[in-house]
Design a protein around this motif. Structure first.
Motif, short mmCIF file in Angstrom:
data_model
loop_
_atom_site.label_atom_id
_atom_site.label_comp_id
_atom_site.label_asym_id
_atom_site.label_seq_id
_atom_site.Cartn_x
_atom_site.Cartn_y
_atom_site.Cartn_z
N ILE A 53 -62.98 8.10 -48.32
CA ILE A 53 -62.02 7.24 -47.64
C ILE A 53 -61.59 6.10 -48.55
O ILE A 53 -60.41 5.72 -48.59
CB ILE A 53 -62.65 6.68 -46.34
CG1 ILE A 53 -62.95 7.82 -45.36
CG2 ILE A 53 -61.73 5.65 -45.68
CD1 ILE A 53 -63.74 7.41 -44.14
N LEU A 54 -62.52 5.54 -49.32
CA LEU A 54 -62.21 4.44 -50.22
C LEU A 54 -61.38 4.90 -51.42
O LEU A 54 -60.64 4.11 -52.01
CB LEU A 54 -63.50 3.77 -50.70
CG LEU A 54 -64.32 3.08 -49.61
CD1 LEU A 54 -65.62 2.52 -50.20
CD2 LEU A 54 -63.53 1.97 -48.93
N GLY A 55 -61.52 6.17 -51.80
CA GLY A 55 -60.65 6.74 -52.81
C GLY A 55 -61.13 6.58 -54.24
O GLY A 55 -62.13 5.92 -54.53
N LYS A 56 -60.35 7.16 -55.16
CA LYS A 56 -60.73 7.19 -56.58
C LYS A 56 -60.55 5.84 -57.27
O LYS A 56 -61.14 5.60 -58.32
CB LYS A 56 -59.93 8.26 -57.32
CG LYS A 56 -60.37 9.67 -57.00
CD LYS A 56 -59.76 10.69 -57.94
CE LYS A 56 -60.29 12.09 -57.66
NZ LYS A 56 -59.71 13.09 -58.59
N GLY A 57 -59.71 4.97 -56.68
CA GLY A 57 -59.52 3.66 -57.29
C GLY A 57 -60.83 2.89 -57.36
O GLY A 57 -61.22 2.38 -58.43
N LEU A 58 -61.56 2.85 -56.24
CA LEU A 58 -62.85 2.15 -56.21
C LEU A 58 -63.94 3.00 -56.87
O LEU A 58 -64.86 2.46 -57.47
CB LEU A 58 -63.24 1.81 -54.77
CG LEU A 58 -62.43 0.67 -54.12
CD1 LEU A 58 -62.83 0.50 -52.67
CD2 LEU A 58 -62.63 -0.62 -54.89
N ALA A 59 -63.81 4.32 -56.76
CA ALA A 59 -64.79 5.20 -57.41
C ALA A 59 -64.74 5.03 -58.93
O ALA A 59 -65.75 5.19 -59.62
CB ALA A 59 -64.54 6.65 -57.04
N GLY A 60 -63.56 4.69 -59.45
CA GLY A 60 -63.40 4.52 -60.88
C GLY A 60 -63.58 3.09 -61.35
O GLY A 60 -63.40 2.79 -62.54
N THR A 61 -63.94 2.18 -60.43
CA THR A 61 -64.17 0.78 -60.78
C THR A 61 -65.65 0.56 -61.02
O THR A 61 -66.48 0.78 -60.13
CB THR A 61 -63.70 -0.16 -59.63
OG1 THR A 61 -62.32 0.07 -59.39
CG2 THR A 61 -63.92 -1.61 -60.01
#
Length: 206
Positions: A53-61
């Motif tokens: 749900i949080l997506g790849k943006g936060l997964a990649g941070t």
């Protein structure tokens, strides 16, 4: 069903009258385990679904503290007490869901919400405590923070290795049950301290 219930209540009543202290421990361990397993399943669902749900943006941070470089079993990784490494596909280098700030947020939210469910169940049903709920919630929160730090530090030793060999859903299961198992053991004795049974009645008796 009513006959079975009646039979069980008679047996339990006889056991409780004959062994009151042991019966209390059996009752508390049973309900503690049932409620703990329930919130463990809830945590697993949050750990697994929320990162997507949080997506790849936060997964990649990247969010890690402190970052201490380590090598275990041929795997290089950065150990941290807070946060998780960003996961990337070994072939393409693409960011994968299941690490970074997204996983850290999911872990903490899932763990915190689980405690919000667990606290009233354990206090009111398992330990039947009548103590000050604000005081008890404060110590419960402190215990949760300390236990979370211990579990985070431990998980960050083996998770980077597991991520090389198993799918995220599998190591989420391992994280959930290892964290849940350690937490259950520690929390049971924390609860025995912060949830004294019949506290007001003792004061009135005096």
């Amino acid at each position: 069903m009513s006959n079975l219930k009646s039979w069980w209540m008679d047996k339990w009543g006889a056991f409780e009258n004959g062994h009151p202290k042991l019966a209390k421990w059996v009752y508390q361990i049973f309900y503690f385990f049932v409620f703990s397993m329930g919130v463990t399943i809830f945590q697993y669902l949050v750990f697994t679904l929320m990162p997507h749900i949080l997506g790849k943006g936060l997964a990649g941070t990247e969010f890690m503290w402190p970052q201490i470089h380590m090598n275990l079993f041929g795997v290089d990784f950065d150990w941290s007490l807070l946060g998780y490494e960003v996961l990337k596909d070994k072939t393409t280098g693409e960011v994968l869901i299941g690490g970074g700030l997204g996983y850290f947020i999911s872990y903490e939210v899932g763990s915190f919400l689980a405690q919000c469910i667990n606290f009233p169940l354990q206090r009111n049903i398992t330990f039947k405590s009548k103590g000050n709920p604000v005081y008890q919630a404060m110590w419960y929160f402190i215990a949760w923070v300390v236990i979370s730090l211990i579990c985070n530090g431990f998980n960050n030793l083996w998770m980077p290795i597991a991520q090389q060999y198993v799918a995220p859903a599998i190591y989420n299961l391992l994280v959930t049950f290892i964290t849940g198992g350690v937490s259950m053991i520690i929390f049971f004795f924390v609860f025995k301290i912060i949830f004294p049974e019949g506290e007001p009645e003792k004061k009135e008796a005096k």
